[in-house]
Design a protein around this motif. Structure first.
Motif, PDB file in Angstrom:
ATOM      1  N   ALA A  57       0.821  -0.958  -0.121  1.00 26.18           N
ATOM      2  CA  ALA A  57       0.051   0.027   0.184  1.00 26.18           C
ATOM      3  C   ALA A  57       0.919   1.395  -0.085  1.00 26.18           C
ATOM      4  O   ALA A  57       0.357   2.142  -0.641  1.00 26.18           O
ATOM      5  CB  ALA A  57      -0.984  -0.213   1.362  1.00 26.18           C
ATOM      6  N   ASP A  58       2.073   1.177   0.502  1.00 29.29           N
ATOM      7  CA  ASP A  58       2.688   2.466   0.687  1.00 29.29           C
ATOM      8  C   ASP A  58       4.076   2.232   0.034  1.00 29.29           C
ATOM      9  O   ASP A  58       5.075   1.542   0.765  1.00 29.29           O
ATOM     10  CB  ASP A  58       3.373   2.717   2.365  1.00 29.29           C
ATOM     11  CG  ASP A  58       3.990   3.805   2.694  1.00 29.29           C
ATOM     12  OD1 ASP A  58       3.875   4.752   1.436  1.00 29.29           O
ATOM     13  OD2 ASP A  58       4.178   4.281   3.819  1.00 29.29           O
ATOM     14  N   PRO A  59       4.066   2.983  -1.009  1.00 35.18           N
ATOM     15  CA  PRO A  59       5.604   2.961  -1.737  1.00 35.18           C
ATOM     16  C   PRO A  59       6.777   3.418  -0.958  1.00 35.18           C
ATOM     17  O   PRO A  59       7.763   3.124  -1.537  1.00 35.18           O
ATOM     18  CB  PRO A  59       5.314   3.662  -3.220  1.00 35.18           C
ATOM     19  CG  PRO A  59       3.958   4.407  -2.556  1.00 35.18           C
ATOM     20  CD  PRO A  59       3.116   3.922  -1.695  1.00 35.18           C
ATOM     21  N   SER A  60       6.535   4.350  -0.375  1.00 40.32           N
ATOM     22  CA  SER A  60       7.602   4.883   0.593  1.00 40.32           C
ATOM     23  C   SER A  60       8.092   3.751   1.592  1.00 40.32           C
ATOM     24  O   SER A  60       9.248   3.888   1.600  1.00 40.32           O
ATOM     25  CB  SER A  60       7.058   6.235   1.193  1.00 40.32           C
ATOM     26  OG  SER A  60       6.654   7.229   0.585  1.00 40.32           O
ATOM     27  N   ALA A  61       7.266   3.198   2.121  1.00 39.32           N
ATOM     28  CA  ALA A  61       7.591   2.164   2.874  1.00 39.32           C
ATOM     29  C   ALA A  61       8.612   1.174   1.852  1.00 39.32           C
ATOM     30  O   ALA A  61       9.330   0.422   2.559  1.00 39.32           O
ATOM     31  CB  ALA A  61       6.552   1.374   3.599  1.00 39.32           C
ATOM     32  N   GLU A  62       7.891   0.943   0.698  1.00 37.23           N
ATOM     33  CA  GLU A  62       8.711  -0.295   0.151  1.00 37.23           C
ATOM     34  C   GLU A  62       9.988   0.243  -0.269  1.00 37.23           C
ATOM     35  O   GLU A  62      10.945  -0.796  -0.150  1.00 37.23           O
ATOM     36  CB  GLU A  62       7.786  -0.656  -1.275  1.00 37.23           C
ATOM     37  CG  GLU A  62       8.297  -1.524  -2.247  1.00 37.23           C
ATOM     38  CD  GLU A  62       7.864  -1.629  -3.741  1.00 37.23           C
ATOM     39  OE1 GLU A  62       8.070  -2.531  -4.285  1.00 37.23           O
ATOM     40  OE2 GLU A  62       6.849  -0.877  -3.969  1.00 37.23           O
ATOM     41  N   LEU A  63      10.258   1.686  -0.621  1.00 38.04           N
ATOM     42  CA  LEU A  63      11.357   2.008  -1.079  1.00 38.04           C
ATOM     43  C   LEU A  63      12.548   2.192   0.294  1.00 38.04           C
ATOM     44  O   LEU A  63      13.521   1.263   0.380  1.00 38.04           O
ATOM     45  CB  LEU A  63      11.501   3.358  -1.375  1.00 38.04           C
ATOM     46  CG  LEU A  63      12.791   4.076  -1.644  1.00 38.04           C
ATOM     47  CD1 LEU A  63      13.375   3.740  -2.683  1.00 38.04           C
ATOM     48  CD2 LEU A  63      12.565   5.883  -1.737  1.00 38.04           C
ATOM     49  N   ALA A  64      11.767   2.296   1.527  1.00 38.33           N
ATOM     50  CA  ALA A  64      12.772   2.317   2.586  1.00 38.33           C
ATOM     51  C   ALA A  64      13.132   0.641   3.235  1.00 38.33           C
ATOM     52  O   ALA A  64      14.244   0.795   3.799  1.00 38.33           O
ATOM     53  CB  ALA A  64      11.514   2.799   4.043  1.00 38.33           C
ATOM     54  N   SER A  65      12.179  -0.148   2.732  1.00 38.66           N
ATOM     55  CA  SER A  65      12.588  -1.570   3.048  1.00 38.66           C
ATOM     56  C   SER A  65      13.812  -2.051   2.037  1.00 38.66           C
ATOM     57  O   SER A  65      14.182  -3.103   2.296  1.00 38.66           O
ATOM     58  CB  SER A  65      11.365  -2.477   2.929  1.00 38.66           C
ATOM     59  OG  SER A  65      10.938  -2.525   1.637  1.00 38.66           O
ATOM     60  N   CYS A  66      13.921  -1.348   1.163  1.00 39.26           N
ATOM     61  CA  CYS A  66      15.206  -1.949   0.284  1.00 39.26           C
ATOM     62  C   CYS A  66      16.597  -1.865   0.953  1.00 39.26           C
ATOM     63  O   CYS A  66      16.964  -0.934   1.710  1.00 39.26           O
ATOM     64  CB  CYS A  66      15.365  -0.975  -1.198  1.00 39.26           C
ATOM     65  SG  CYS A  66      13.934  -1.043  -2.423  1.00 39.26           S
ATOM     66  N   VAL A  67      17.371  -2.956   0.943  1.00 37.47           N
ATOM     67  CA  VAL A  67      18.552  -3.087   1.573  1.00 37.47           C
ATOM     68  C   VAL A  67      19.518  -2.277   0.993  1.00 37.47           C
ATOM     69  O   VAL A  67      19.766  -2.176  -0.227  1.00 37.47           O
ATOM     70  CB  VAL A  67      18.934  -4.638   1.611  1.00 37.47           C
ATOM     71  CG1 VAL A  67      20.434  -4.684   2.331  1.00 37.47           C
ATOM     72  CG2 VAL A  67      18.075  -5.420   2.466  1.00 37.47           C
ATOM     73  N   GLY A  68      20.305  -1.258   1.754  1.00 37.52           N
ATOM     74  CA  GLY A  68      21.291  -0.581   1.117  1.00 37.52           C
ATOM     75  C   GLY A  68      20.842   0.377   0.436  1.00 37.52           C
ATOM     76  O   GLY A  68      19.752   1.143   0.677  1.00 37.52           O
ATOM     77  N   ILE A  69      21.546   0.967  -0.752  1.00 36.08           N
ATOM     78  CA  ILE A  69      21.484   1.814  -1.623  1.00 36.08           C
ATOM     79  C   ILE A  69      20.769   3.166  -0.893  1.00 36.08           C
ATOM     80  O   ILE A  69      19.847   3.847  -1.548  1.00 36.08           O
ATOM     81  CB  ILE A  69      20.468   1.644  -2.717  1.00 36.08           C
ATOM     82  CG1 ILE A  69      19.049   1.069  -2.254  1.00 36.08           C
ATOM     83  CG2 ILE A  69      21.076   0.557  -3.496  1.00 36.08           C
ATOM     84  CD1 ILE A  69      17.983   0.786  -3.337  1.00 36.08           C
ATOM     85  N   GLU A  70      21.351   3.602   0.098  1.00 33.11           N
ATOM     86  CA  GLU A  70      20.977   4.860   0.820  1.00 33.11           C
ATOM     87  C   GLU A  70      21.142   5.999   0.102  1.00 33.11           C
ATOM     88  O   GLU A  70      20.008   6.909  -0.027  1.00 33.11           O
ATOM     89  CB  GLU A  70      21.632   4.978   2.006  1.00 33.11           C
ATOM     90  CG  GLU A  70      21.649   3.982   3.252  1.00 33.11           C
ATOM     91  CD  GLU A  70      19.953   3.708   3.636  1.00 33.11           C
ATOM     92  OE1 GLU A  70      19.302   4.724   3.538  1.00 33.11           O
ATOM     93  OE2 GLU A  70      19.756   2.527   3.789  1.00 33.11           O
ATOM     94  N   PRO A  71      21.985   6.394  -0.993  1.00 33.18           N
ATOM     95  CA  PRO A  71      22.021   7.499  -1.987  1.00 33.18           C
ATOM     96  C   PRO A  71      20.797   7.504  -2.752  1.00 33.18           C
ATOM     97  O   PRO A  71      20.441   8.507  -2.953  1.00 33.18           O
ATOM     98  CB  PRO A  71      23.387   7.449  -2.460  1.00 33.18           C
ATOM     99  CG  PRO A  71      24.386   6.288  -1.378  1.00 33.18           C
ATOM    100  CD  PRO A  71      23.394   5.338  -0.852  1.00 33.18           C
TER     101      PRO A  71
END
Length: 619
Positions: A57-71
């Motif tokens: 439901a929340d694409p922002s949460a999906e992005l935050a859940s990605c491992v690494g790639i902080e930049p």
């Protein structure tokens, strides 16, 4: 705009009707009934015309859940903030200048480029920047056609499917630089279609950093339309272990003690080169571990109380992060020794294998020293098994742990040298990337230094220079073998100061003797399921003796053509044995179907060139 709105309305209605049919049970309303009462609950929460599974439901949460790639995450947050600010300014009546929002995602495979593109599309849809935010993925196979006009139609169709969402184009550098006119047409049509839909489309180009940056520098239109480049870094060793653990949990598997520690050791031992697979490597490792676990648990057909189908033990984790070597030939050195003739080559290969085996022994003994260069030159006439031996050497080195996969990639000048400025180096890089972990076999390599002829600028030397650079860059997991006629290859080695140093070992493949060619004919016939009647071997020997032995003599290729001609004549003979019986095939003894007779051989020697059926074991 109206047409697209109508398509979305049709899709919305179809989704709602399908949901209502799933809701209504008990046979009151069936799939064929004319009237279905829709409720608010039947409407989808978001529109996805691709039919893909509903994303979180929340694409922002999906992005935050990605491992690494902080930049990357910070860059996406900034993009969304810019889009939100533009919407607020527009709502406040401020003039907002149109700026291209299209992006370039660069980085190695397995770094989350597709997942981030999907999340960004959904974020833009939530803001109203895009109408659906759905992701459409394409690559060369989807866009570049074989016939005139096909490429343009394919590109326009892909853009049409993606309207309202995100069009992700993988490895655009491959066809933009290596497909000639068709590749340039694909890029030009893509730019034209993108400019025709400035308001409801986001296009993301993905691929390796160096190649895409080079493409943008050489194509001003692309650079202007795709002004923003987002670099995806490789995942760290710890992040890769975390990906393994998360994926195991998501798929319902528990990990026994020691599993993650072993995964960490495998990750740390993996070479970090261009094209490193990142998350793909550990996901593949988990898939292989699950397969091994299933074999272990179900080996006896019974799952007892001491076994669990949802736990991965230390013994289930493979011992290598890369592809398993179980698919390699059982004993490639023995396979080389079994080839007819080639005694000098066999001795060289034995020496190569001995040197490779001795290296770890010397290291264990505390001896210092650099690993020798393993790149080689194969010289000899056509049909002397150069490609076969190259393939087996790749397997030998993989068995000894010197190469990670042991596969062979064959290329010629046409695969490496382009017609226009800036296109040759990307071709060479693409070929090397395909060969990483194995052997790159460059046939007729002397043509790289031969020149294009006439007044045309020749880019062969550029290909050689780029190949030498990449050989040094990937020396830990790549062997390059250049092959061709002896004298032209000698001139080739003298054409560039770095060539002779990079290719210190020359294997000379002699022509086959008449006896060896007869033996090859017998071997090929046996492999094809045929037996030879009395007198065939002698007839083959006469055909071989009658063939001129110039530089163009095809050796085993000549024998392959002779066998193909004999098989074709035998087919005519056995199908014409019993006229009037429907062609006669049913009336022929089964032993005759598998028998080649002297009269099946052609009266004149066949040409010694390559057959259309492709090379055999000795070619």
């Amino acid at each position: 705009g109206n047409l697209r709105g109508a398509r979305l309305a049709d899709h919305l209605a179809a989704e709602a009707v399908a949901a209502a049919r799933d809701r209504l049970t008990g046979g009151a309303v069936g799939p064929g009934d004319d009237e279905i009462a829709l409720t608010l609950a039947d409407l989808p929460s978001r529109i996805d015309p691709t039919g893909a599974e509903t994303a979180p439901a929340d694409p922002s949460a999906e992005l935050a859940s990605c491992v690494g790639i902080e930049p990357v995450k910070r860059e996406v947050v900034a993009l969304v903030a810019e889009a939100r600010a533009e919407r607020m300014r527009r709502e406040a009546g401020m003039p907002v200048a149109a700026r291209p929002r299209h992006l370039v995602f660069t980085g190695n495979p397995g770094t989350g480029k597709t997942r981030v593109a999907r999340a960004l599309g959904r974020m833009y849809a939530d803001l109203g920047t895009l109408s659906t935010g759905a992701l459409v993925e394409t690559d060369r196979a989807d866009l570049v056609g074989e016939f005139p006009g096909e490429t343009a139609a394919n590109v326009r169709a892909a853009v049409e499917r993606a309207l309202g969402g995100v069009l992700l184009v993988r490895d655009v550098h491959v066809f933009a630089t290596a497909e000639g006119a068709r590749g340039r047409e694909a890029v030009d049509v893509l730019l034209s279609a993108v400019r025709a839909h400035p308001d409801d489309l986001l296009v993301v180009l993905t691929g390796p950093e160096a190649e895409l940056n080079g493409l943008l520098r050489s194509h001003s239109g692309l650079a202007a339309t795709f002004p923003r480049v987002v670099r995806f870094p490789d995942l760290t060793d710890e992040e890769l272990v975390e990906v393994f653990a998360r994926r195991a949990a998501e798929t319902g598997f528990a990990l026994a003690d020691g599993v993650l520690a072993k995964v960490g050791r495998l990750v740390r031992a993996a070479p970090r080169e261009r094209g490193f697979g990142n998350a793909r490597l550990v996901v593949d490792l988990l898939d292989r571990a699950v397969a091994l676990q299933g074999r272990r648990v179900l080996a006896d057909g019974v799952v007892d109380e001491t076994e669990s189908l949802d736990e991965i033990l230390l013994a289930d984790v493979p011992d290598s992060l890369g592809p398993t070597r179980d698919a390699l030939p059982g004993d490639p050195v023995a396979a080389i020794q079994s080839l007819v003739g080639l005694e000098p080559v066999k001795e060289e290969v034995q020496a190569l294998a001995a040197e490779a085996r001795a290296e770890p022994m010397r290291r264990d003994a505390g001896m210092a020293g650099n690993a020798p260069a393993r790149h080689m030159v194969f010289t000899g006439n056509p049909g002397t098994a150069k490609t076969t031996v190259a393939r087996l050497i790749a397997a030998v080195y993989a068995r000894l742990g010197l190469l990670s996969s042991g596969h062979l990639v064959e290329v010629t000048r046409a695969d490496l040298v382009a017609e226009y400025v800036g296109q040759t180096s990307p071709r060479v890089r693409a070929a090397v990337e395909r060969a990483l972990g194995g052997v790159l076999f460059v046939d007729e390599a002397y043509t790289l230094a031969a020149g294009g002829g006439g007044d045309r600028q020749d880019f062969g030397p550029e290909a050689v220079a780029e190949l030498l650079r990449l050989m040094e860059e990937h020396r830990a997991d790549l062997v390059v073998i250049v092959a061709g006629y002896a004298e032209p290859m000698e001139r080739f080695l003298s054409s560039n100061p770095g060539l002779r140093d990079r290719f210190p070992r020359v294997l000379r493949f002699p022509d086959y003797s008449d006896d060896e060619l007869v033996a090859i004919f017998e071997s090929m016939a046996g492999a094809a399921g045929f037996q030879l009647a009395g007198g065939v071997a002698e007839a083959v020997r006469r055909r071989i003796a009658a063939q001129p032995r110039g530089r163009e003599f095809g050796n085993a290729r000549f024998v392959r053509n002779l066998l193909d001609a004999a098989i074709a004549r035998q087919a005519q003979r056995i199908t014409g044995v019993a006229p009037g019986s429907g062609g006669g095939a049913e009336a022929v003894e089964s032993t005759e179907v598998t028998l080649l007779r002297p009269e099946d051989l052609p009266d004149a020697p066949p040409e010694g060139g390559r057959t259309e059926k492709g090379p055999g074991h000795y070619l």
